[in-house]
Write an enzyme that holds these catalytic residues in place. Structure first.
Site, PDB file in Angstrom:
ATOM      1  N   SER A 138       0.863  -1.279   0.030  1.00 19.20           N
ATOM      2  CA  SER A 138       0.084  -0.134   0.161  1.00 19.20           C
ATOM      3  C   SER A 138       0.828   1.114  -0.100  1.00 19.20           C
ATOM      4  O   SER A 138       2.232   1.142   0.451  1.00 19.20           O
ATOM      5  CB  SER A 138      -0.978   0.126   1.208  1.00 19.20           C
ATOM      6  OG  SER A 138      -1.451   1.127   1.463  1.00 19.20           O
ATOM      7  N   TYR A 151      -1.824   0.312  10.720  1.00 14.04           N
ATOM      8  CA  TYR A 151      -1.922  -0.185   9.264  1.00 14.04           C
ATOM      9  C   TYR A 151      -0.536   0.113   8.464  1.00 14.04           C
ATOM     10  O   TYR A 151       0.188  -0.702   8.042  1.00 14.04           O
ATOM     11  CB  TYR A 151      -2.941   0.405   8.534  1.00 14.04           C
ATOM     12  CG  TYR A 151      -3.175  -0.100   7.315  1.00 14.04           C
ATOM     13  CD1 TYR A 151      -3.571  -1.587   6.830  1.00 14.04           C
ATOM     14  CD2 TYR A 151      -3.223   0.678   6.205  1.00 14.04           C
ATOM     15  CE1 TYR A 151      -3.475  -1.892   5.544  1.00 14.04           C
ATOM     16  CE2 TYR A 151      -3.423   0.211   5.016  1.00 14.04           C
ATOM     17  CZ  TYR A 151      -3.733  -1.012   4.739  1.00 14.04           C
ATOM     18  OH  TYR A 151      -3.777  -1.568   3.312  1.00 14.04           O
TER      19      TYR A 151
END
Length: 255
Positions: A138, A151
């Site tokens: 990501s 995250y």
């Protein structure tokens, strides 16, 4: 890698929805044999009916199920690629208020599950003239943002697997590819992040002109896997035009 007479084979994780399911579709359209894996059997069976892929239901946080998946994958013949796509985010709490259990869950999903399956399938990928390891991380792996500590930390750790493997395996016939998507509007990512709160999930994309969709990332994954054998796409970061950074996003003011 020598020319193959049979279709190349890939394992795609997190294939029940979103980028994983789209990657299965993209590879099948290009003639690959695909073993799709995720936890939800019903979703996998529907994908198999649609695409003709093989399926194996497994929870990648369970070492025994990872071992069973690896046995199934290697029993099917030479393996050309593993697309490590499974993962996800939990919550958007600041560090001061974060639930440690959420951070542990994200680390287990994004890092340890990826590590287990990578270790299990690496020997098969390295044999038969080599293969590819794809890590779908990501843009969160490349920069912090408020509320994202758990995250971003997990995705950064996942990225470190790829960065380290590329050095450890240099000179051996395994390509290490990182795909780092930015804002991708899928049916479940934000919904899962916010524990099923559909209204909050929808606000993530509110006013954004054309966020990416799962097929955009799947197309990029398929492209990296089909480059000539001497070409390695180390990192492909993909954002919609409306997104400049993890937090700077152009949004319309609405009607």
């Amino acid at each position: 890698m020598t020319e193959q007479t049979s279709p190349p084979r890939a394992v795609v994780t997190g294939a029940s929805t979103g980028i994983g399911a789209a990657t299965v579709r993209a590879l099948r359209e290009q003639g690959w044999d695909v073993l799709a894996t995720a936890r939800r059997t019903d979703r996998l069976e529907a994908l198999a009916q649609e695409t003709g892929c093989a399926v194996f239901a497994a929870d990648l946080t369970d070492p025994a199920q990872v071992a069973a998946l690896a046995a199934r994958a290697t029993a099917g013949g030479p393996l050309r690629a593993l697309v490590n796509n499974a993962g996800g985010a939990i919550g958007l709490d600041p560090v001061a208020d974060a639930d440690v259990a959420d951070w542990l869950g994200m680390y287990e999903m994004n890092v340890l599950a990826t590590l287990r399956l990578t270790q299990a399938l690496l020997p098969a990928l390295e044999s038969d003239d080599g293969g590819d390891l794809v890590f779908v991380t990501s843009t969160a792996a490349h920069g912090a943002y408020p509320g994202g500590g758990g995250y971003t930390g997990a995705k950064r750790a996942e990225r470190e697997i790829a960065l380290t493997l590329r050095q450890e395996l240099v000179g051996r016939p395994v390509r290490i590819i990182e795909i780092a998507p930015g804002m991708v509007k899928t049916e479940e990512f934000a919904l899962n992040r916010f524990d099923g709160d559909a209204e909050r999930a929808e606000r993530v994309y509110a006013g954004v002109d054309e966020p990416l969709v799962a097929a955009d990332i799947a197309d990029a994954i398929a492209w990296t896997l089909t480059r000539p054998a001497h070409v390695n796409v180390d990192l492909l970061m993909i954002r919609p035009v409306a997104q400049a950074t993890n937090t700077l996003v152009a949004r319309s003011e609405g009607p």
